[in-house]
Design an enzyme around this catalytic site. Structure first.
Site, PDB file in Angstrom:
ATOM      1  N   GLY A  10       0.864  -1.349  -0.136  1.00 35.75           N
ATOM      2  CA  GLY A  10      -0.153   0.003   0.096  1.00 35.75           C
ATOM      3  C   GLY A  10       0.739   1.211   0.103  1.00 35.75           C
ATOM      4  N   VAL A  14      -0.338   6.609   4.095  1.00 37.88           N
ATOM      5  CA  VAL A  14       0.345   6.329   5.374  1.00 37.88           C
ATOM      6  C   VAL A  14       1.399   5.565   4.775  1.00 37.88           C
ATOM      7  CG1 VAL A  14      -0.198   4.686   7.210  1.00 37.88           C
ATOM      8  CG2 VAL A  14      -2.219   6.290   6.354  1.00 37.88           C
ATOM      9  N   GLY A  15       1.172   4.326   3.818  1.00 41.21           N
ATOM     10  CA  GLY A  15       2.276   3.610   3.738  1.00 41.21           C
ATOM     11  C   GLY A  15       3.523   4.347   2.883  1.00 41.21           C
ATOM     12  N   GLU A 160      -0.870   3.663  12.927  1.00 44.72           N
ATOM     13  CA  GLU A 160      -0.294   4.941  12.476  1.00 44.72           C
ATOM     14  C   GLU A 160      -1.020   6.249  12.853  1.00 44.72           C
ATOM     15  OE1 GLU A 160       3.021   5.345  11.313  1.00 44.72           O
ATOM     16  OE2 GLU A 160       2.057   7.458  12.151  1.00 44.72           O
ATOM     17  N   LYS A 219      -6.495   3.196  18.295  1.00 45.29           N
ATOM     18  CA  LYS A 219      -6.564   3.988  17.091  1.00 45.29           C
ATOM     19  C   LYS A 219      -7.876   4.449  16.926  1.00 45.29           C
ATOM     20  CE  LYS A 219      -5.750   5.634  13.337  1.00 45.29           C
ATOM     21  NZ  LYS A 219      -4.819   6.690  12.668  1.00 45.29           N
ATOM     22  N   ARG A 259      -6.472  20.515  32.074  1.00 50.90           N
ATOM     23  CA  ARG A 259      -6.905  19.284  31.684  1.00 50.90           C
ATOM     24  C   ARG A 259      -7.599  19.210  30.686  1.00 50.90           C
ATOM     25  NH1 ARG A 259     -10.884  19.903  36.960  1.00 50.90           N
ATOM     26  NH2 ARG A 259     -10.944  21.781  35.814  1.00 50.90           N
ATOM     27  N   SER A 268     -14.783  25.179  12.946  1.00 53.04           N
ATOM     28  CA  SER A 268     -14.635  25.033  11.465  1.00 53.04           C
ATOM     29  C   SER A 268     -15.959  24.596  10.820  1.00 53.04           C
ATOM     30  CB  SER A 268     -13.551  24.019  11.254  1.00 53.04           C
ATOM     31  OG  SER A 268     -13.913  22.674  11.660  1.00 53.04           O
ATOM     32  N   CYS A 275      -9.991   9.739   7.551  1.00 52.87           N
ATOM     33  CA  CYS A 275      -9.874   9.060   8.818  1.00 52.87           C
ATOM     34  C   CYS A 275     -11.252   9.058   9.619  1.00 52.87           C
ATOM     35  CB  CYS A 275      -8.810   9.134   9.632  1.00 52.87           C
ATOM     36  SG  CYS A 275      -7.363   8.128   8.647  1.00 52.87           S
ATOM     37  N   PHE A 276     -11.540  10.613   9.980  1.00 57.40           N
ATOM     38  CA  PHE A 276     -12.381  10.587  11.176  1.00 57.40           C
ATOM     39  C   PHE A 276     -13.626   9.980  11.014  1.00 57.40           C
ATOM     40  CE2 PHE A 276     -10.078  14.678  13.129  1.00 57.40           C
ATOM     41  CZ  PHE A 276      -9.169  13.787  13.751  1.00 57.40           C
TER      42      PHE A 276
HETATM   43  C1  UDX Z   1      -5.010   3.746   4.431  1.00 55.16           C
HETATM   44  C2  UDX Z   1      -6.335   3.205   4.841  1.00 55.16           C
HETATM   45  O1  UDX Z   1      -7.440   4.143   4.591  1.00 55.16           O
HETATM   46  C3  UDX Z   1      -6.276   3.533   6.713  1.00 55.16           C
HETATM   47  O2  UDX Z   1      -7.303   2.967   7.281  1.00 55.16           O
HETATM   48  C4  UDX Z   1      -5.091   3.078   7.147  1.00 55.16           C
HETATM   49  O3  UDX Z   1      -4.897   3.605   8.330  1.00 55.16           O
HETATM   50  C5  UDX Z   1      -3.719   3.167   6.415  1.00 55.16           C
HETATM   51  O4  UDX Z   1      -4.056   2.964   4.922  1.00 55.16           O
HETATM   52  P1  UDX Z   1      -4.271   5.779   3.008  1.00 55.16           P
HETATM   53  O5  UDX Z   1      -2.584   5.308   2.816  1.00 55.16           O
HETATM   54  O6  UDX Z   1      -4.689   7.107   2.813  1.00 55.16           O
HETATM   55  O7  UDX Z   1      -4.561   5.060   4.282  1.00 55.16           O
HETATM   56  O8  UDX Z   1      -4.923   4.887   1.870  1.00 55.16           O
HETATM   57  P2  UDX Z   1      -4.600   4.990   0.281  1.00 55.16           P
HETATM   58  O9  UDX Z   1      -3.930   6.327  -0.067  1.00 55.16           O
HETATM   59  O10 UDX Z   1      -6.120   4.720  -0.438  1.00 55.16           O
HETATM   60  O11 UDX Z   1      -3.632   4.055   0.109  1.00 55.16           O
HETATM   61  C6  UDX Z   1      -3.809   2.627  -0.073  1.00 55.16           C
HETATM   62  C7  UDX Z   1      -2.974   2.023  -1.135  1.00 55.16           C
HETATM   63  O12 UDX Z   1      -3.073   0.525  -1.176  1.00 55.16           O
HETATM   64  C8  UDX Z   1      -3.628   2.273  -2.805  1.00 55.16           C
HETATM   65  O13 UDX Z   1      -2.464   2.976  -3.418  1.00 55.16           O
HETATM   66  C9  UDX Z   1      -3.980   0.666  -3.333  1.00 55.16           C
HETATM   67  O14 UDX Z   1      -3.744   0.810  -4.735  1.00 55.16           O
HETATM   68  C10 UDX Z   1      -3.075  -0.192  -2.419  1.00 55.16           C
HETATM   69  N1  UDX Z   1      -3.776  -1.344  -2.412  1.00 55.16           N
HETATM   70  C11 UDX Z   1      -5.061  -1.663  -1.917  1.00 55.16           C
HETATM   71  C12 UDX Z   1      -2.972  -2.349  -2.650  1.00 55.16           C
HETATM   72  O15 UDX Z   1      -1.638  -2.439  -3.148  1.00 55.16           O
HETATM   73  N2  UDX Z   1      -3.427  -3.674  -2.562  1.00 55.16           N
HETATM   74  C13 UDX Z   1      -4.769  -3.963  -2.350  1.00 55.16           C
HETATM   75  O16 UDX Z   1      -5.068  -5.150  -2.274  1.00 55.16           O
HETATM   76  C14 UDX Z   1      -5.568  -2.972  -2.015  1.00 55.16           C
HETATM   77  C1  UDX Z   2      -6.227  12.453  11.844  1.00 56.68           C
HETATM   78  C2  UDX Z   2      -5.481  12.312  13.150  1.00 56.68           C
HETATM   79  O1  UDX Z   2      -5.332  13.727  13.536  1.00 56.68           O
HETATM   80  C3  UDX Z   2      -4.336  11.523  12.898  1.00 56.68           C
HETATM   81  O2  UDX Z   2      -3.753  11.278  14.273  1.00 56.68           O
HETATM   82  C4  UDX Z   2      -4.974  10.252  12.399  1.00 56.68           C
HETATM   83  O3  UDX Z   2      -3.638   9.246  12.074  1.00 56.68           O
HETATM   84  C5  UDX Z   2      -5.535  10.459  11.046  1.00 56.68           C
HETATM   85  O4  UDX Z   2      -6.531  11.150  11.172  1.00 56.68           O
HETATM   86  P1  UDX Z   2      -5.755  13.863   9.538  1.00 56.68           P
HETATM   87  O5  UDX Z   2      -7.118  13.632   9.264  1.00 56.68           O
HETATM   88  O6  UDX Z   2      -4.674  13.659   8.578  1.00 56.68           O
HETATM   89  O7  UDX Z   2      -5.378  13.280  10.760  1.00 56.68           O
HETATM   90  O8  UDX Z   2      -5.761  15.325   9.923  1.00 56.68           O
HETATM   91  P2  UDX Z   2      -6.226  16.310  11.267  1.00 56.68           P
HETATM   92  O9  UDX Z   2      -5.184  17.261  11.560  1.00 56.68           O
HETATM   93  O10 UDX Z   2      -6.600  15.442  12.259  1.00 56.68           O
HETATM   94  O11 UDX Z   2      -7.752  17.060  10.727  1.00 56.68           O
HETATM   95  C6  UDX Z   2      -8.834  16.443  10.524  1.00 56.68           C
HETATM   96  C7  UDX Z   2      -9.955  17.297  10.155  1.00 56.68           C
HETATM   97  O12 UDX Z   2     -10.121  18.286  11.410  1.00 56.68           O
HETATM   98  C8  UDX Z   2      -9.428  18.421   8.947  1.00 56.68           C
HETATM   99  O13 UDX Z   2     -10.508  18.626   8.268  1.00 56.68           O
HETATM  100  C9  UDX Z   2      -9.152  19.645   9.913  1.00 56.68           C
HETATM  101  O14 UDX Z   2      -9.296  20.842   9.338  1.00 56.68           O
HETATM  102  C10 UDX Z   2     -10.272  19.472  11.088  1.00 56.68           C
HETATM  103  N1  UDX Z   2      -9.993  20.201  12.417  1.00 56.68           N
HETATM  104  C11 UDX Z   2      -8.881  19.792  13.042  1.00 56.68           C
HETATM  105  C12 UDX Z   2     -10.763  21.202  12.706  1.00 56.68           C
HETATM  106  O15 UDX Z   2     -11.813  21.576  12.080  1.00 56.68           O
HETATM  107  N2  UDX Z   2     -10.543  21.928  13.947  1.00 56.68           N
HETATM  108  C13 UDX Z   2      -9.345  21.581  14.783  1.00 56.68           C
HETATM  109  O16 UDX Z   2      -9.324  22.114  15.922  1.00 56.68           O
HETATM  110  C14 UDX Z   2      -8.512  20.460  14.338  1.00 56.68           C
END
Ligand code: UDX
Ligand code: UDX
Length: 487
Positions: A10, A14-15, A160, A219, A259, A268, A275-276
Site C-alpha cells: 500500500g 500512510v504507507g 499510525e 487507534k 485538563r 470550523s 479517517c475521522f
Molecule cells: C489507508 C487506510 O485508508 C487507513 O485506514 C489506514 O489507516 C492506512 O491505510 P491511505 O494510505 O490514506 O490510508 O490509503 P490510500 O492512499 O488509499 O492507499 C492505499 C493503497 O493501497 C492504494 O495505493 C492501493 O492501490 C493499495 N492497495 C490496495 C494495494 O496495493 N493492494 C490492495 O489489495 C488494495
Molecule cells: C487524523 C488524526 O489527527 C491522525 O492522528 C490520524 O492518524 C488520522 O486522522 P488527519 O485527518 O490527517 O489526521 O488531519 P487532522 O489534522 O486530524 O484534521 C482532520 C480534520 O479536522 C481536518 O478537516 C481539519 O481541518 C479539522 N480540524 C482539526 C478542525 O476543524 N479543528 C481543529 O481544531 C482541528
C-alpha cells in the site's frame, strides 16, 4: 532476529511517508513499498510524487534507489521480506451488512491471503491500516491456513497516528509508537523486533506495547476523541452565534485549563479527511455489533454534529445572500480537507459545494494544491451532483483574484495560510456589492475586512453589524421561521 528487509503493501498517504521515514532512519534496512496500482508506483519512482506532503520529497529523493524502493512486484517483495506492513485502504463499506458504517476489510484480507500463499520463510505481519478490533485474529487465521506448517507468522498491530500535512514531522517525532501483539513468547519477540526498528530514532520511553486488542481499539479511540473535540467546539460555535459569545474566546478560555488542553479546539466548517468519519462510523458499528446501542448512539452524534455544521455554514451563506443563491457566483477559497495537503477525501468543501449547487449557485473554486480534475471528479460523484450540473455551474480557477471577479461572496473552506495575506482591497474592488466573506476557518483579519467594506461572517462569532448569518438580527437562531435551513 533483527529486521533486514521490510515490505510495505500500500503506497498511499500512510504507507508511502511512513516507510520513507523508516528508510531514512534505518539505512541498514532495505525498504520496498509495493502497490497493485502501477500508475501510483510509477509516480513514486518519478520526479512528481503522487502525494503532496511537506519534506517528503527530500526524503524520498535521498533514499530512493539506495535502501528505498517502489515496486509492483508484490509477491516477490513479500517472499523476500522479514517484516511486512499492511497499509492498504480500509474504506467504509458501500454494500451489504454494515453498509455505510463498517470498515471494508477485503483489501486487508487479500493481503493476508497473498502473504499466506507465497511466503517461504517466517514473517512478522504488521497491521498499519486502521481496522476494527479483532481484525488481527482474522489475519492470523488466514495466515495459519498456509499449508507449509514450518512457516511461522506473528501478527502485530501498529497503528499510525500521523496527520496529513505534518506527516513527516509526526513520523520523525511521534508522541508515541504503539505496538500490540500476542502475550506469548513468540508474540513478545515479534514486538521486540519491531520496537528495535523504531528505536533507531524514537526514544525508548515513547514506544509503548499492549495486547493486540488494546492497540487496535486505541487507534479508533484516538480518532474518535479527536473528532469529538471538533464536534464539541463546533456545537459551541452554534451557541456562540445565538448568544453573542465568541468561540475563539471560549476556546482560549477553556483550553488554558490544563485538563482540557488547547489543541483541536478550532471551530470550523466541520472535519474532513479519510479517517475521522470512517473510524467513528467503524466504532459505532463495532458498538452496535457488541450490543452496546447507547455507546453507539453517543459516538454517532459526533458525525451528526459534523454534518449539521456543514449544512449550517451553507445555510448561513444562503440566508445572508437574501435567501437565494440561484445564478449567483460564489468563490470558494480552499477545497482540500485541511491546509498543506492536496487531499480532498471527505472534505467539507465538497458538501458545502453540494448544498450551494443544489440551490443553483455558480461556484468558482480556488485551491493552491487541488487540481481541477480532482475538484470536478469529487463534485460529479453521484451522491454530490451530476457531471452536467458541474460542467454548467463549477469553474476551477488557478488565481485567487480571478476567482473573485464579479463574485457575490467568498467562502473560506480550507485554512491555507496564503488566504490571510491576499490583497483584500483589490478583491473587494472586483466583487459585486454588497461583497460578503464567510470565514469558515476563522483565519482572516475580520476588522480589516470590515473596514474595507466587506460584510464579514465567521463561524462562532458576530463580526459585521446586522448579521443575517446563523443569527437573525432579531436574535433568533437559524431555526427561526424567517431563516432557511437546508433539509
Ligand atoms: C489507508 C487506510 O485508508 C487507513 O485506514 C489506514 O489507516 C492506512 O491505510 P491511505 O494510505 O490514506 O490510508 O490509503 P490510500 O492512499 O488509499 O492507499 C492505499 C493503497 O493501497 C492504494 O495505493 C492501493 O492501490 C493499495 N492497495 C490496495 C494495494 O496495493 N493492494 C490492495 O489489495 C488494495
Ligand atoms: C487524523 C488524526 O489527527 C491522525 O492522528 C490520524 O492518524 C488520522 O486522522 P488527519 O485527518 O490527517 O489526521 O488531519 P487532522 O489534522 O486530524 O484534521 C482532520 C480534520 O479536522 C481536518 O478537516 C481539519 O481541518 C479539522 N480540524 C482539526 C478542525 O476543524 N479543528 C481543529 O481544531 C482541528
Amino acid at each position: 532476529m533483527s529486521v533486514k528487509k521490510i515490505c510495505c503493501i500500500g503506497a498511499g498517504y500512510v504507507g508511502g511517508p511512513t516507510c520513507s521515514v523508516i528508510a531514512k532512519e534505518c539505512p541498514h534496512i532495505r525498504v520496498t513499498i509495493v502497490d497493485i496500482n502501477a500508475d501510483r508506483i510509477a509516480a513514486w519512482n518519478s520526479n512528481e510524487l503522487p502525494i503532496y506532503e511537506p519534506e517528503l520529497e527530500d526524503i524520498v529523493m535521498s533514499c530512493r534507489g539506495k535502501n528505498l524502493f517502489f515496486s509492483t512486484e508484490v509477491e516477490k517483495e513479500i517472499i523476500e521480506a522479514d517484516l511486512i506492513f499492511i497499509s492498504v485502504n480500509t474504506p467504509t463499506k458501500t454494500y451489504g451488512v454494515g453498509k455505510g458504517r463498517a470498515a471494508d476489510l477485503k483489501y486487508v484480507e487479500a493481503c493476508a491471503r497473498t502473504i499466506a500463499a507465497v511466503s517461504k520463510s517466517d514473517k512478522i505481519v504488521v497491521e498499519k491500516s486502521t481496522v476494527p478490533v479483532k481484525a488481527a485474529a482474522s489475519i492470523q487465521r488466514i495466515l495459519g491456513a498456509n499449508m507449509n506448517l514450518d512457516i511461522k507468522f506473528q501478527v502485530l498491530s501498529n497503528p499510525e497516528f500521523l496527520a496529513e500535512g505534518t506527516a513527516i514531522q509526526n513520523l520523525l517525532h511521534p508522541d508515541r509508537v504503539l505496538i500490540g501483539g500476542e502475550e506469548s513468547k513468540a508474540g513478545k519477540k515479534a514486538i521486540e523486533t519491531l520496537s528495535e526498528v523504531y528505536s533507531n530514532w524514537v526514544p525508548k520511553e515513547k514506544i509503548i506495547t499492549t495486547n493486540t486488542w488494546s492497540s487496535e481499539l486505541s487507534k479508533l479511540a484516538a480518532n474518535a476523541f479527536l473528532a469529538q473535540r471538533i464536534s464539541s467546539i463546533n456545537a459551541m460555535s452554534a451557541v456562540c452565534e445565538a448568544t453573542g459569545a465568541d468561540v475563539e474566546e471560549v476556546a482560549n478560555a477553556i483550553g488554558m485549563d490544563t485538563r482540557i488542553g488547547n489543541k483541536f479546539l478550532k471551530a470550523s466548517v466541520g472535519f474532513g479527511g479519510s479517517c475521522f468519519q470512517k473510524d467513528v462510523l467503524n466504532l459505532v458499528y463495532l458498538c452496535e455489533s457488541l450490543n452496546l446501542p447507547k455507546v453507539a448512539q453517543y459516538w454517532q452524534q459526533v458525525i451528526e454534529i459534523n454534518n449539521y455544521q456543514r449544512k449550517r455554514f451553507a445555510s448561513g451563506i444562503i440566508n445572508c445572500l437574501f435567501n437565494t443563491v440561484s445564478g449567483k457566483k460564489i468563490t470558494l477559497f480552499g477545497f482540500a480537507f485541511k491546509k498543506d495537503t492536496g487531499d480532498t477525501r471527505e472534505s467539507s468543501a465538497i458538501y458545502i459545494s453540494k448544498y450551494l449547487l443544489d440551490e443553483g449557485a455558480k461556484l468558482a473554486i480556488y485551491d493552491p494544491k487541488v487540481s481541477r480534475r480532482q475538484i470536478i471528479s469529487d463534485l460529479s460523484h453521484p451522491t454530490i451532483s451530476t457531471p452536467e450540473k458541474v460542467a454548467e455551474l463549477v469553474t476551477s480557477v488557478t488565481d485567487p483574484y480571478e476567482a473573485c471577479k464579479d463574485s457575490h461572496a467568498i467562502a473560506v473552506c480550507t485554512e491555507w495560510d496564503m488566504f490571510k495575506d491576499l490583497d483584500y482591497k483589490r478583491i473587494f474592488d472586483c466583487m459585486l456589492k454588497p461583497a460578503f466573506i464567510f470565514d469558515g476557518r476563522g483565519i482572516l483579519p475580520h476588522e480589516e475586512l470590515n473596514s474595507i467594506g466587506f460584510h464579514v461572517e465567521a463561524i462562532g462569532k458576530t463580526v459585521s453589524k446586522g448579521s443575517a448569518f446563523m443569527v437573525q438580527s432579531n436574535g433568533n437562531n437559524i431555526l427561526s421561521p424567517t431563516s432557511r435551513v437546508l433539509p
